[in-house]
Write a protein that holds these residues in place. Structure first.
Motif, PDB file in Angstrom:
ATOM      1  N   SER A  14       0.850  -1.186   0.000  1.00  9.90           N
ATOM      2  CA  SER A  14       0.000   0.000   0.000  1.00  9.90           C
ATOM      3  C   SER A  14       0.887   1.237   0.000  1.00  9.90           C
ATOM      4  CB  SER A  14      -0.900  -0.025   1.236  1.00  9.90           C
ATOM      5  OG  SER A  14      -1.560   1.188   1.375  1.00  9.90           O
ATOM      6  N   GLY A  15       0.812   1.993  -1.080  1.00  7.99           N
ATOM      7  CA  GLY A  15       1.609   3.230  -1.162  1.00  7.99           C
ATOM      8  C   GLY A  15       3.087   2.989  -0.949  1.00  7.99           C
ATOM      9  N   GLY A  16       3.602   1.901  -1.522  1.00 10.75           N
ATOM     10  CA  GLY A  16       5.032   1.598  -1.403  1.00 10.75           C
ATOM     11  C   GLY A  16       5.409   0.940  -0.088  1.00 10.75           C
ATOM     12  N   ASN A  17       4.454   0.796   0.805  1.00 15.44           N
ATOM     13  CA  ASN A  17       4.752   0.123   2.088  1.00 15.44           C
ATOM     14  C   ASN A  17       4.140  -1.263   2.119  1.00 15.44           C
ATOM     15  OD1 ASN A  17       6.071   2.333   3.196  1.00 15.44           O
ATOM     16  ND2 ASN A  17       4.128   3.267   3.814  1.00 15.44           N
ATOM     17  N   ARG A  18       4.805  -2.164   2.832  1.00 17.49           N
ATOM     18  CA  ARG A  18       4.217  -3.478   3.070  1.00 17.49           C
ATOM     19  C   ARG A  18       3.395  -3.452   4.342  1.00 17.49           C
ATOM     20  NH1 ARG A  18       8.850  -8.112   2.055  1.00 17.49           N
ATOM     21  NH2 ARG A  18       8.829  -7.923  -0.202  1.00 17.49           N
ATOM     22  N   ILE A  19       2.136  -3.865   4.221  1.00 19.35           N
ATOM     23  CA  ILE A  19       1.313  -4.005   5.423  1.00 19.35           C
ATOM     24  C   ILE A  19       1.179  -5.499   5.686  1.00 19.35           C
ATOM     25  CG2 ILE A  19      -0.988  -3.625   6.411  1.00 19.35           C
ATOM     26  CD1 ILE A  19      -1.081  -1.103   4.575  1.00 19.35           C
ATOM     27  N   PHE A  20       1.667  -5.917   6.842  1.00 16.50           N
ATOM     28  CA  PHE A  20       1.687  -7.347   7.139  1.00 16.50           C
ATOM     29  C   PHE A  20       0.349  -7.825   7.695  1.00 16.50           C
ATOM     30  CE2 PHE A  20       6.178  -6.350   7.051  1.00 16.50           C
ATOM     31  CZ  PHE A  20       6.685  -7.437   6.350  1.00 16.50           C
ATOM     32  N   LEU A  21      -0.239  -8.812   7.021  1.00 16.60           N
ATOM     33  CA  LEU A  21      -1.461  -9.444   7.520  1.00 16.60           C
ATOM     34  C   LEU A  21      -1.076 -10.599   8.444  1.00 16.60           C
ATOM     35  CD1 LEU A  21      -3.435  -9.571   4.139  1.00 16.60           C
ATOM     36  CD2 LEU A  21      -3.455  -7.792   5.870  1.00 16.60           C
ATOM     37  N   LEU A  22       0.008 -11.281   8.098  1.00 12.46           N
ATOM     38  CA  LEU A  22       0.594 -12.303   8.978  1.00 12.46           C
ATOM     39  C   LEU A  22       2.086 -12.018   9.042  1.00 12.46           C
ATOM     40  CD1 LEU A  22      -1.208 -15.563   7.746  1.00 12.46           C
ATOM     41  CD2 LEU A  22      -1.719 -14.241   9.810  1.00 12.46           C
ATOM     42  N   ASN A  23       2.617 -12.028  10.250  1.00 11.96           N
ATOM     43  CA  ASN A  23       3.990 -11.585  10.435  1.00 11.96           C
ATOM     44  C   ASN A  23       4.782 -12.627  11.218  1.00 11.96           C
ATOM     45  OD1 ASN A  23       6.337 -10.189  11.039  1.00 11.96           O
ATOM     46  ND2 ASN A  23       5.293  -8.245  11.401  1.00 11.96           N
ATOM     47  N   ASN A  24       5.537 -13.447  10.474  1.00 11.67           N
ATOM     48  CA  ASN A  24       6.441 -14.416  11.100  1.00 11.67           C
ATOM     49  C   ASN A  24       5.706 -15.403  12.014  1.00 11.67           C
ATOM     50  OD1 ASN A  24       8.891 -15.570  11.480  1.00 11.67           O
ATOM     51  ND2 ASN A  24       9.591 -14.127  13.029  1.00 11.67           N
ATOM     52  N   VAL A  25       4.642 -16.015  11.486  1.00 13.33           N
ATOM     53  CA  VAL A  25       3.818 -16.922  12.294  1.00 13.33           C
ATOM     54  C   VAL A  25       4.384 -18.333  12.286  1.00 13.33           C
ATOM     55  CG1 VAL A  25       1.549 -18.035  12.474  1.00 13.33           C
ATOM     56  CG2 VAL A  25       1.707 -15.581  11.980  1.00 13.33           C
ATOM     57  N   ASP A  26       4.596 -18.877  13.476  1.00 14.81           N
ATOM     58  CA  ASP A  26       4.975 -20.288  13.651  1.00 14.81           C
ATOM     59  C   ASP A  26       3.841 -20.982  14.387  1.00 14.81           C
ATOM     60  OD1 ASP A  26       7.536 -20.128  12.560  1.00 14.81           O
ATOM     61  OD2 ASP A  26       8.412 -19.454  14.454  1.00 14.81           O
ATOM     62  N   VAL A  51      -5.277 -19.336   5.400  1.00 16.28           N
ATOM     63  CA  VAL A  51      -3.984 -19.884   4.964  1.00 16.28           C
ATOM     64  C   VAL A  51      -3.913 -21.372   5.340  1.00 16.28           C
ATOM     65  CG1 VAL A  51      -1.493 -19.879   5.482  1.00 16.28           C
ATOM     66  CG2 VAL A  51      -2.642 -17.753   4.857  1.00 16.28           C
ATOM     67  N   ILE A  52      -4.317 -21.687   6.586  1.00 19.15           N
ATOM     68  CA  ILE A  52      -4.307 -23.086   7.026  1.00 19.15           C
ATOM     69  C   ILE A  52      -5.242 -23.916   6.139  1.00 19.15           C
ATOM     70  CG2 ILE A  52      -4.970 -24.658   8.907  1.00 19.15           C
ATOM     71  CD1 ILE A  52      -4.082 -22.407  10.867  1.00 19.15           C
ATOM     72  N   GLY A  53      -6.394 -23.309   5.787  1.00 19.45           N
ATOM     73  CA  GLY A  53      -7.388 -24.019   4.971  1.00 19.45           C
ATOM     74  C   GLY A  53      -7.091 -24.004   3.485  1.00 19.45           C
ATOM     75  N   MET A  54      -5.951 -23.414   3.108  1.00 16.31           N
ATOM     76  CA  MET A  54      -5.511 -23.373   1.709  1.00 16.31           C
ATOM     77  C   MET A  54      -6.453 -22.565   0.824  1.00 16.31           C
ATOM     78  SD  MET A  54      -4.168 -27.306   1.367  1.00 16.31           S
ATOM     79  CE  MET A  54      -3.682 -28.118   2.902  1.00 16.31           C
ATOM     80  N   LEU A  55      -7.240 -21.675   1.439  1.00 21.46           N
ATOM     81  CA  LEU A  55      -8.110 -20.788   0.660  1.00 21.46           C
ATOM     82  C   LEU A  55      -7.345 -19.524   0.286  1.00 21.46           C
ATOM     83  CD1 LEU A  55     -11.474 -20.949   2.673  1.00 21.46           C
ATOM     84  CD2 LEU A  55     -10.765 -22.332   0.733  1.00 21.46           C
ATOM     85  N   ASP A  56      -6.246 -19.283   0.996  1.00 16.38           N
ATOM     86  CA  ASP A  56      -5.433 -18.080   0.804  1.00 16.38           C
ATOM     87  C   ASP A  56      -3.976 -18.493   0.652  1.00 16.38           C
ATOM     88  OD1 ASP A  56      -6.149 -15.496   0.582  1.00 16.38           O
ATOM     89  OD2 ASP A  56      -6.434 -15.115   2.720  1.00 16.38           O
ATOM     90  N   ASN A  57      -3.261 -17.797  -0.231  1.00  9.22           N
ATOM     91  CA  ASN A  57      -1.819 -18.051  -0.340  1.00  9.22           C
ATOM     92  C   ASN A  57      -1.081 -17.169   0.665  1.00  9.22           C
ATOM     93  OD1 ASN A  57      -1.984 -19.937  -2.412  1.00  9.22           O
ATOM     94  ND2 ASN A  57      -2.222 -18.313  -3.932  1.00  9.22           N
ATOM     95  N   PHE A  58       0.220 -17.440   0.824  1.00 10.00           N
ATOM     96  CA  PHE A  58       1.051 -16.579   1.666  1.00 10.00           C
ATOM     97  C   PHE A  58       2.288 -16.207   0.866  1.00 10.00           C
ATOM     98  CE2 PHE A  58       1.508 -21.064   2.635  1.00 10.00           C
ATOM     99  CZ  PHE A  58       2.876 -21.296   2.539  1.00 10.00           C
ATOM    100  N   ASP A  59       3.016 -15.185   1.343  1.00 10.25           N
ATOM    101  CA  ASP A  59       4.127 -14.654   0.546  1.00 10.25           C
ATOM    102  C   ASP A  59       5.475 -15.275   0.874  1.00 10.25           C
ATOM    103  OD1 ASP A  59       2.785 -12.528  -1.061  1.00 10.25           O
ATOM    104  OD2 ASP A  59       2.160 -11.899   0.933  1.00 10.25           O
TER     105      ASP A  59
END
Length: 224
Positions: A14-26, A51-59
């Motif tokens: 967003s506007g050149g910035n990364r907005i983290f929806l998930l941040n280093n999740v273990d 993400v767990i349900g494979m409905l969403d990808n992750f980066d």
């Protein structure tokens, strides 16, 4: 172990910035666990569930599900894995308006190699289990919220998933209906089904064997 997430990042630009929806999740989930995910609105709970349900990808990061590296799988293989092992219960029910209760519950079986008579027996079993035999020819719009949620859960369970993902499963229900749904999850968990639920309710979270708290896409504590 049923699944493991390692260093999972998901972001939007967003506007050149990364907005983290998930941040280093273990996260490691053992078979038969009942996990509650809590956190404020916008903390990443639903994103994590998707993400767990494979409905969403992750980066970035690694996701292993039943010894398969999800991050390396092709879309089709991933979809098959999801259909085979995961049952999803949504807050908004996600029933198909044009299908009857019977047809909604039957839907997941159409992807599998069941004969018509097998499907019929399996749906009959679910209708019976949820006391909705009398509703089988009705459409979602003719049902109460509680009944729609029961149909949604019956549909999630019909293919005997190893893992149930529930996103605010009692969010639209009154307290009595909500209690019934949670008791049902407890029973399923006692039968060996792994459950991960997103909830804002402390009393619902208490049904789980441990609670994970998210804040700004990060796991802030992980308590049993």
């Amino acid at each position: 172990m049923i699944l493991q997430l390692k260093d999972i990042f998901k972001w939007v630009n967003s506007g050149g910035n990364r907005i983290f929806l998930l941040n280093n999740v273990d996260l490691t989930v053992k078979e038969g666990e009942f996990i509650s995910i809590m956190g404020a609105s916008g903390s990443g709970k639903t994103t994590l569930l998707n993400v767990i349900g494979m409905l969403d990808n992750f980066d970035e990061g690694e996701y292993t599900f039943l010894d398969e590296s999800v991050h390396d799988l092709k879309e089709k293989h991933r979809a098959n894995l999801y259909k085979e092992y995961i049952g999803f219960v949504f807050q908004a029910y996600h029933l198909i308006d044009e299908l009857t209760v019977y047809e909604n519950i039957e839907t997941p079986l159409l992807y599998k190699k069941h004969s018509r008579s097998e499907r019929k027996a399996m749906v009959a079993d679910m209708l019976d289990r949820f006391n909705i035999v009398g509703k089988k020819d009705l459409f979602p719009s003719q049902l109460s919220g509680g009944q729609q949620q029961l149909v949604g859960i019956a549909r999630a369970l019909i293919s005997n998933p190893k893992l149930i993902l529930a996103d605010e499963p009692t969010g639209n229900l009154n307290s009595e209906q909500g209690e019934e749904i949670m008791q049902l999850f407890k029973k399923l968990n006692d039968e060996g089904v792994t459950i991960i639920q997103v909830t804002h309710s402390e009393s619902n979270a208490a049904y789980g064997s441990r609670t994970i708290h998210l804040k700004d896409g990060m796991v802030v504590n992980n308590q049993s």
